[in-house]
Scaffold this motif. Structure first.
Motif, PDB file in Angstrom:
ATOM      1  N   SER A 295      41.271  14.081  50.634  1.00  0.00           N
ATOM      2  CA  SER A 295      41.577  12.716  50.225  1.00  0.00           C
ATOM      3  C   SER A 295      43.090  12.641  50.289  1.00  0.00           C
ATOM      4  O   SER A 295      43.749  13.697  50.283  1.00  0.00           O
ATOM      5  N   PRO A 296      43.696  11.463  50.424  1.00  0.00           N
ATOM      6  CA  PRO A 296      45.155  11.419  50.533  1.00  0.00           C
ATOM      7  C   PRO A 296      45.853  12.257  49.462  1.00  0.00           C
ATOM      8  O   PRO A 296      45.671  12.043  48.260  1.00  0.00           O
ATOM      9  N   ASN A 297      46.607  13.266  49.915  1.00  0.00           N
ATOM     10  CA  ASN A 297      47.394  14.157  49.058  1.00  0.00           C
ATOM     11  C   ASN A 297      46.566  15.089  48.185  1.00  0.00           C
ATOM     12  O   ASN A 297      47.123  15.823  47.371  1.00  0.00           O
ATOM     13  N   LEU A 298      45.243  15.089  48.351  1.00  0.00           N
ATOM     14  CA  LEU A 298      44.384  15.988  47.573  1.00  0.00           C
ATOM     15  C   LEU A 298      43.946  17.141  48.475  1.00  0.00           C
ATOM     16  O   LEU A 298      43.216  16.945  49.445  1.00  0.00           O
ATOM     17  N   TRP A 299      44.379  18.357  48.115  1.00  0.00           N
ATOM     18  CA  TRP A 299      44.241  19.532  48.966  1.00  0.00           C
ATOM     19  C   TRP A 299      43.312  20.552  48.317  1.00  0.00           C
ATOM     20  O   TRP A 299      43.486  20.907  47.143  1.00  0.00           O
ATOM     21  N   VAL A 314      49.354  17.268  46.481  1.00  0.00           N
ATOM     22  CA  VAL A 314      50.490  17.748  47.265  1.00  0.00           C
ATOM     23  C   VAL A 314      51.260  16.549  47.790  1.00  0.00           C
ATOM     24  O   VAL A 314      50.675  15.663  48.443  1.00  0.00           O
ATOM     25  N   GLY A 315      52.555  16.513  47.526  1.00  0.00           N
ATOM     26  CA  GLY A 315      53.341  15.406  48.058  1.00  0.00           C
ATOM     27  C   GLY A 315      54.681  15.265  47.382  1.00  0.00           C
ATOM     28  O   GLY A 315      55.101  16.110  46.574  1.00  0.00           O
ATOM     29  N   ASN A 316      55.377  14.183  47.720  1.00  0.00           N
ATOM     30  CA  ASN A 316      56.641  13.892  47.058  1.00  0.00           C
ATOM     31  C   ASN A 316      56.357  13.245  45.698  1.00  0.00           C
ATOM     32  O   ASN A 316      55.198  12.906  45.389  1.00  0.00           O
ATOM     33  N   PRO A 317      57.361  13.078  44.856  1.00  0.00           N
ATOM     34  CA  PRO A 317      57.115  12.559  43.501  1.00  0.00           C
ATOM     35  C   PRO A 317      56.363  11.238  43.476  1.00  0.00           C
ATOM     36  O   PRO A 317      55.448  11.050  42.660  1.00  0.00           O
ATOM     37  N   ARG A 318      56.713  10.319  44.343  1.00  0.00           N
ATOM     38  CA  ARG A 318      56.062   9.017  44.343  1.00  0.00           C
ATOM     39  C   ARG A 318      54.593   9.140  44.740  1.00  0.00           C
ATOM     40  O   ARG A 318      53.723   8.504  44.137  1.00  0.00           O
ATOM     41  N   GLN A 319      54.306   9.964  45.735  1.00  0.00           N
ATOM     42  CA  GLN A 319      52.924  10.136  46.170  1.00  0.00           C
ATOM     43  C   GLN A 319      52.068  10.752  45.066  1.00  0.00           C
ATOM     44  O   GLN A 319      50.957  10.300  44.792  1.00  0.00           O
ATOM     45  N   VAL A 320      52.582  11.796  44.430  1.00  0.00           N
ATOM     46  CA  VAL A 320      51.822  12.452  43.368  1.00  0.00           C
ATOM     47  C   VAL A 320      51.613  11.507  42.190  1.00  0.00           C
ATOM     48  O   VAL A 320      50.512  11.422  41.634  1.00  0.00           O
ATOM     49  N   ASP A 322      51.508   8.259  42.312  1.00  0.00           N
ATOM     50  CA  ASP A 322      50.541   7.231  42.722  1.00  0.00           C
ATOM     51  C   ASP A 322      49.108   7.754  42.669  1.00  0.00           C
ATOM     52  O   ASP A 322      48.187   7.041  42.250  1.00  0.00           O
ATOM     53  N   ARG A 323      48.904   9.004  43.088  1.00  0.00           N
ATOM     54  CA  ARG A 323      47.551   9.576  43.040  1.00  0.00           C
ATOM     55  C   ARG A 323      47.084   9.705  41.585  1.00  0.00           C
ATOM     56  O   ARG A 323      45.916   9.447  41.273  1.00  0.00           O
ATOM     57  N   LEU A 324      47.971  10.122  40.702  1.00  0.00           N
ATOM     58  CA  LEU A 324      47.610  10.225  39.289  1.00  0.00           C
ATOM     59  C   LEU A 324      47.280   8.851  38.716  1.00  0.00           C
ATOM     60  O   LEU A 324      46.351   8.701  37.917  1.00  0.00           O
ATOM     61  N   GLN A 325      48.022   7.843  39.135  1.00  0.00           N
ATOM     62  CA  GLN A 325      47.754   6.479  38.673  1.00  0.00           C
ATOM     63  C   GLN A 325      46.397   5.996  39.178  1.00  0.00           C
ATOM     64  O   GLN A 325      45.705   5.238  38.487  1.00  0.00           O
ATOM     65  N   GLU A 326      46.002   6.421  40.377  1.00  0.00           N
ATOM     66  CA  GLU A 326      44.682   6.049  40.888  1.00  0.00           C
ATOM     67  C   GLU A 326      43.582   6.622  40.002  1.00  0.00           C
ATOM     68  O   GLU A 326      42.588   5.944  39.708  1.00  0.00           O
TER      69      GLU A 326
END
Length: 389
Positions: A295-299, A314-320, A322-326
């Motif tokens: 899944s996006p950024n989920l490894w 896995v990702g930069n601060p904004r990506q991580v 955003d995934r946590l916010q999802e």
């Protein structure tokens, strides 16, 4: 959002599946991680259980004096200790820590390990026993605030006149966390626990699990809180983060992965089976995202050799963030995280991602008024400027 970290009582390393870059699992290292988590503002730390781990209750007790506000999410395995004794241990730890105990109920899914501990029940029987255990445990602690002794007669457990003279600080009892993917696990969570934890599956799978547990809880007239257990690999840029993920598995070989997966396949844990299905034991060192970014950024690469929680953001601060916010948008508010090595990643995640999240603010204790400067003083005279975000 409440962010918790992890005490690696089964060991830590910079590389999975090898002794290269390994760290000694001793009290000094556990203390370093606990102090870091406490000072950085993490809500608490998960302390695991199992044959591969130091005892979770002894470790938690040893960390009381080196921390101030950090909570301890301590793993508890029914069947290895009687519920009345366990309730007394919980009340004592909660009292001595000033109300900082959280309890993680672990039914267990490794039959070989459980047999070594004297537990020979089947999967269904373990959940039935766990339901009796946590019912007795909760009731003894709740009654310690002024109620009557407890009598309970179950299929697996019974007590007569069970009571506590010293109640826990938290009323009616320290909050109970629990995770599991089977129908029996969902029913136990719905009926008895306070927070249901899922391992890091794709958001749509997590949403389905949460919906099922929520519906079951409603039938019991209850509402629960929800959380997720994940690893994190966060760096300043996305490329750096994926290079770090590749480095983490760079010492793995096919034989090590195959041996680990064969061992996991022997377990009767539905959650472990779901973790294995995310990667099916296949990976390419030349492209660690191929087939493993589920899944996006989920490894799913961590689960190649690690049992239990096997996925990482896995990702930069904004990506991580955003995934946590999802996940938060699905109703999750507890995030139990870890990284490799756990000490450095605790700092990195707090520094890079905390500013991007709506975190619950913990009240400072009296006397905690120092606020910087932050960073190294420039030229012996100037405080460093705040970085633009």
């Amino acid at each position: 959002m409440k962010i918790l970290w992890f005490i690696p009582t089964h060991g830590d390393s910079r590389y999975l599946g090898t002794s290269k870059g390994a760290r000694v699992a001793d009290f000094d290292y556990f203390r370093q991680i606990a102090i870091a988590a406490d000072s950085l503002g993490y809500e608490g730390v998960l302390i695991p259980t199992g044959r591969s781990c130091e005892d979770s209750w002894v470790v938690a007790s040893s960390l009381i004096e080196v921390t101030r506000r950090l909570k301890f999410l301590v793993a508890l395995r029914p069947g290895l200790v009687q519920p009345a004794q366990s309730a007394r241990m919980a009340a004592t730890l909660d009292r001595l820590s000033g109300g900082r105990l959280l309890v993680n109920l672990v039914t267990g899914g490794d039959a070989e390990e459980l047999a070594g501990d004297g537990q020979f029940l089947s999967h269904a029987e373990r959940y039935a026993e766990s339901a009796e255990f946590i019912r007795i445990w909760r009731e003894i602690l709740a009654r310690s605030h002024g109620g009557e002794p407890l009598d309970f007669e179950g299929r697996y457990l019974r007590v007569r006149g069970a009571k506590l003279l010293f109640p826990p600080v938290q009323s009616p009892y320290p909050p109970v966390f629990f995770g599991g993917s089977s129908e029996a696990a969902h029913e136990l969570a719905a009926e008895q626990v306070d927070t249901y934890l899922t391992w890091g599956e794709p958001p749509e799978a997590v949403a389905a699990k949460v919906a099922d547990v929520r519906a079951r809880a409603a039938r019991h007239g209850r509402t629960l809180r929800y959380g997720i257990r994940l690893h994190v690999i966060v760096r300043e840029t996305e490329d750096e983060a994926w290079r770090a993920a590749a480095e983490l598995v760079s010492e793995l070989d096919e034989a090590t992965v195959a041996a680990a997966q064969a061992r996991f396949a022997q377990m009767d844990s539905v959650g472990q089976r779901r973790m294995a299905e995310l990667h099916r034991g296949r990976f390419d060192k030349k492209d660690v995202r191929a087939g493993l970014e589920i899944s996006p950024n989920l490894w799913a690469g961590v689960g190649l050799v690690r049992g239990g929680a096997g996925t990482a953001l896995v990702g930069n601060p904004r990506q991580v963030a955003d995934r946590l916010q999802e996940y938060a948008a699905l109703g999750l508010d507890h995030f139990v995280l870890s990284g490799y090595p756990h000490l450095e990643e605790a700092h990195r995640f707090a520094e890079l991602v905390f500013p991007l999240l709506p975190l619950a603010t913990r009240q400072k204790l009296p006397g905690q008024t120092l606020t910087g400067p932050f960073g190294e003083i420039v030229a012996n005279s100037f405080a460093p400027k705040a970085a633009a975000r």
